[in-house]
Write a protein that holds these residues in place. Structure first.
Motif, PDB file in Angstrom:
ATOM      1  N   VAL A   1       0.861  -1.179   0.000  1.00  0.00           N
ATOM      2  CA  VAL A   1       0.000   0.000   0.000  1.00  0.00           C
ATOM      3  C   VAL A   1       0.898   1.230   0.000  1.00  0.00           C
ATOM      4  O   VAL A   1       1.789   1.351   0.851  1.00  0.00           O
ATOM      5  CB  VAL A   1      -0.936   0.008   1.227  1.00  0.00           C
ATOM      6  CG1 VAL A   1      -1.827   1.236   1.215  1.00  0.00           C
ATOM      7  CG2 VAL A   1      -1.754  -1.265   1.261  1.00  0.00           C
ATOM      8  N   PRO A   2       0.751   2.136  -0.936  1.00  0.00           N
ATOM      9  CA  PRO A   2       1.606   3.339  -0.967  1.00  0.00           C
ATOM     10  C   PRO A   2       1.487   4.140   0.337  1.00  0.00           C
ATOM     11  O   PRO A   2       0.460   4.121   1.020  1.00  0.00           O
ATOM     12  CB  PRO A   2       1.078   4.124  -2.163  1.00  0.00           C
ATOM     13  CG  PRO A   2       0.393   3.115  -3.010  1.00  0.00           C
ATOM     14  CD  PRO A   2      -0.177   2.092  -2.077  1.00  0.00           C
ATOM     15  N   ALA A   3       2.575   4.833   0.665  1.00  0.00           N
ATOM     16  CA  ALA A   3       2.599   5.626   1.895  1.00  0.00           C
ATOM     17  C   ALA A   3       1.568   6.743   1.827  1.00  0.00           C
ATOM     18  O   ALA A   3       1.422   7.428   0.806  1.00  0.00           O
ATOM     19  CB  ALA A   3       3.995   6.207   2.118  1.00  0.00           C
ATOM     20  N   GLN A   4       0.839   6.915   2.912  1.00  0.00           N
ATOM     21  CA  GLN A   4      -0.232   7.897   2.989  1.00  0.00           C
ATOM     22  C   GLN A   4       0.100   8.935   4.062  1.00  0.00           C
ATOM     23  O   GLN A   4       0.513   8.591   5.180  1.00  0.00           O
ATOM     24  CB  GLN A   4      -1.558   7.210   3.335  1.00  0.00           C
ATOM     25  CG  GLN A   4      -1.971   6.132   2.353  1.00  0.00           C
ATOM     26  CD  GLN A   4      -2.208   6.676   0.966  1.00  0.00           C
ATOM     27  OE1 GLN A   4      -2.858   7.716   0.798  1.00  0.00           O
ATOM     28  NE2 GLN A   4      -1.705   5.980  -0.044  1.00  0.00           N
TER      29      GLN A   4
ATOM     30  N   ARG B   1      -7.734  -6.263  -8.351  1.00  0.00           N
ATOM     31  CA  ARG B   1      -6.465  -5.819  -7.764  1.00  0.00           C
ATOM     32  C   ARG B   1      -6.469  -4.308  -7.528  1.00  0.00           C
ATOM     33  O   ARG B   1      -6.094  -3.822  -6.452  1.00  0.00           O
ATOM     34  CB  ARG B   1      -5.306  -6.209  -8.683  1.00  0.00           C
ATOM     35  CG  ARG B   1      -5.015  -7.705  -8.731  1.00  0.00           C
ATOM     36  CD  ARG B   1      -3.922  -7.988  -9.757  1.00  0.00           C
ATOM     37  NE  ARG B   1      -3.597  -9.396  -9.809  1.00  0.00           N
ATOM     38  CZ  ARG B   1      -2.614  -9.974  -9.126  1.00  0.00           C
ATOM     39  NH1 ARG B   1      -1.875  -9.244  -8.312  1.00  0.00           N
ATOM     40  NH2 ARG B   1      -2.374 -11.266  -9.253  1.00  0.00           N
ATOM     41  N   PHE B   2      -6.881  -3.571  -8.543  1.00  0.00           N
ATOM     42  CA  PHE B   2      -6.916  -2.116  -8.402  1.00  0.00           C
ATOM     43  C   PHE B   2      -7.934  -1.705  -7.347  1.00  0.00           C
ATOM     44  O   PHE B   2      -7.700  -0.762  -6.569  1.00  0.00           O
ATOM     45  CB  PHE B   2      -7.244  -1.484  -9.757  1.00  0.00           C
ATOM     46  CG  PHE B   2      -7.275   0.005  -9.725  1.00  0.00           C
ATOM     47  CD1 PHE B   2      -6.108   0.749  -9.665  1.00  0.00           C
ATOM     48  CD2 PHE B   2      -8.496   0.688  -9.766  1.00  0.00           C
ATOM     49  CE1 PHE B   2      -6.153   2.135  -9.637  1.00  0.00           C
ATOM     50  CE2 PHE B   2      -8.537   2.071  -9.746  1.00  0.00           C
ATOM     51  CZ  PHE B   2      -7.366   2.806  -9.675  1.00  0.00           C
ATOM     52  N   ALA B   3      -9.055  -2.412  -7.301  1.00  0.00           N
ATOM     53  CA  ALA B   3     -10.083  -2.081  -6.314  1.00  0.00           C
ATOM     54  C   ALA B   3      -9.588  -2.330  -4.894  1.00  0.00           C
ATOM     55  O   ALA B   3      -9.817  -1.516  -3.986  1.00  0.00           O
ATOM     56  CB  ALA B   3     -11.341  -2.906  -6.600  1.00  0.00           C
ATOM     57  N   VAL B   4      -8.917  -3.423  -4.683  1.00  0.00           N
ATOM     58  CA  VAL B   4      -8.387  -3.716  -3.346  1.00  0.00           C
ATOM     59  C   VAL B   4      -7.323  -2.697  -2.957  1.00  0.00           C
ATOM     60  O   VAL B   4      -7.240  -2.247  -1.807  1.00  0.00           O
ATOM     61  CB  VAL B   4      -7.843  -5.153  -3.294  1.00  0.00           C
ATOM     62  CG1 VAL B   4      -7.094  -5.393  -1.996  1.00  0.00           C
ATOM     63  CG2 VAL B   4      -8.972  -6.155  -3.429  1.00  0.00           C
ATOM     64  N   SER B   5      -6.470  -2.285  -3.886  1.00  0.00           N
ATOM     65  CA  SER B   5      -5.425  -1.292  -3.585  1.00  0.00           C
ATOM     66  C   SER B   5      -6.036   0.042  -3.167  1.00  0.00           C
ATOM     67  O   SER B   5      -5.603   0.665  -2.182  1.00  0.00           O
ATOM     68  CB  SER B   5      -4.523  -1.107  -4.807  1.00  0.00           C
ATOM     69  OG  SER B   5      -3.585  -0.093  -4.573  1.00  0.00           O
TER      70      SER B   5
END
Length: 368
Positions: A72-75, A109-113
């Motif tokens: 998960v990209p840093a938020q 995949r995109f939805a879960v990300s």
């Protein structure tokens, strides 16, 4: 005729081979096949192995059933106690329903990300900084529930969500370091105070035990001397024991006090030089003195405390340098003044040629 028959057979065989090549499909062990016939979903999901589809009528879609690891990209977010942090995580999920993963969502995949990123920001805003740093297990469970709720309809199961790192600003890091340092210092002071209390109690008990035996203090002093002398990088100064000083004090009080008059005061050199006078003229024949008895030797007296104190004062007092003594001059007599004759000698007239009176030497009379 035969030739046409052979050509027809070969053509049919080629068409059959092409049909088999187009219809034959192989599904791997970790995959599942979803068949769409004329755009409609078939109820059965093909398992791993060899399968056949109708070319041009049916379409086989393969779905990977393995566990997918997605970072998960840093938020960036602001916590509940108004601290700006940057948090990144990792999510583990897998597809449990191949048909739903293909039909219910365009790209699972995109939805879960995207759902993971949104849930991570929501968790950051609802949590305190201390929870992000120390209570991550609870946050991981909450984050997993938030992502798993919409993913169930997609045929996706969330296995685990982990928060990897929490990045803090430099100012916040320094503040936390000072807080930890202050906490450590407080604990160290409490431990030192407790140690001092225990040591004071033990020292009080030791002093109470030593007070009953005076020799114990002397033994303790010797032990301290031995401990200090073990290291050869220092100079050891051995003090006098208290018992020895008390013994000397009692001995001084018990000794008889000598009179102060017996102490001989030092005579300055200036006074001794100034009191020297010219020697008187000696008679020609000194009378023989009677035989004198030799004085008895005086036994040496033991110096008392007062004599020792006077001797120490004379030693400590700086002695003046002795001045050179002038030679004594003979007394000047006038020429009119006759020199008295010595007893038993014949008077001789004095000759004054240079104006100074000289005393003639008289010959001694030999008694008959």
């Amino acid at each position: 005729m035969v030739q046409d028959l052979v050509i027809a057979v070969v053509t049919a065989a080629s068409a059959g081979l092409l049909y088999l090549a187009a219809a034959a499909k192989v599904i791997k062990q970790y995959e599942r096949g979803v068949v769409l016939r004329l755009g409609r979903l078939r109820d059965d999901v093909r398992g791993p192995g060899f399968t056949m589809v109708v070319p041009g009528v049916e379409r086989l879609l393969k779905v990977n059933m393995q566990v997918v690891t997605m970072p998960v990209p840093a938020q960036d977010g602001i916590t509940r106690d108004n601290v700006t942090v940057r948090v990144d995580a990792v999510i583990y999920f897998k597809v449990v329903d191949a048909a739903s993963a293909l039909i219910q969502v365009e790209d699972y995949r995109f939805a879960v990300s995207q759902m993971a990123q949104t849930s991570l920001r929501s968790i950051i805003g609802k949590s305190d900084l201390d929870d992000l740093l120390s209570n991550r297990e609870k946050l991981n469970q909450g984050l997993e529930l938030m992502i798993d709720s919409p993913a169930v309809g997609w045929g996706v199961q969330i296995d685990r969500v982990e928060i990897k790192d929490v990045s803090l600003p430099e100012t916040m890091k320094r503040s936390m370091a000072r807080q930890a340092e202050a906490d450590r210092e407080r604990r160290a002071r409490v431990i030192n105070a407790d140690a001092e209390l225990q040591a004071s109690k033990k020292l009080a008990e030791a002093a109470k035990a030593m007070s009953t035996q005076p020799a114990a203090l002397q033994l303790r002093l010797l032990q301290t001397v031995v401990a200090v002398a073990a290291e050869k990088n220092s100079t050891l100064v051995l003090p006098f024991p208290v018992e020895l000083l008390r013994f000397l004090e009692r001995a001084q009080q018990a000794a008889p006090q000598e009179p102060v008059s017996q102490v001989a005061a030092p005579v300055p050199q200036e006074e001794s030089v100034s009191q020297v006078t010219a020697p008187a003229p000696q008679p020609a024949v000194p009378p023989s003195p009677p035989p004198a008895q030799a004085p008895r030797p005086t036994p040496p007296q033991r110096p008392g405390p007062a004599h020792a104190q006077a001797q120490a004062q004379r030693t400590a007092q700086p002695q003046p340098k002795p001045k050179p003594q002038p030679k004594p001059r003979p007394p000047q007599r006038s020429p009119a003044q006759p020199v008295p004759p010595a007893p038993g000698s014949t008077p001789t007239p004095a000759a004054s040629s240079s104006g100074s009176a000289r005393s003639p030497r008289s010959k001694p009379l030999t008694p008959h």
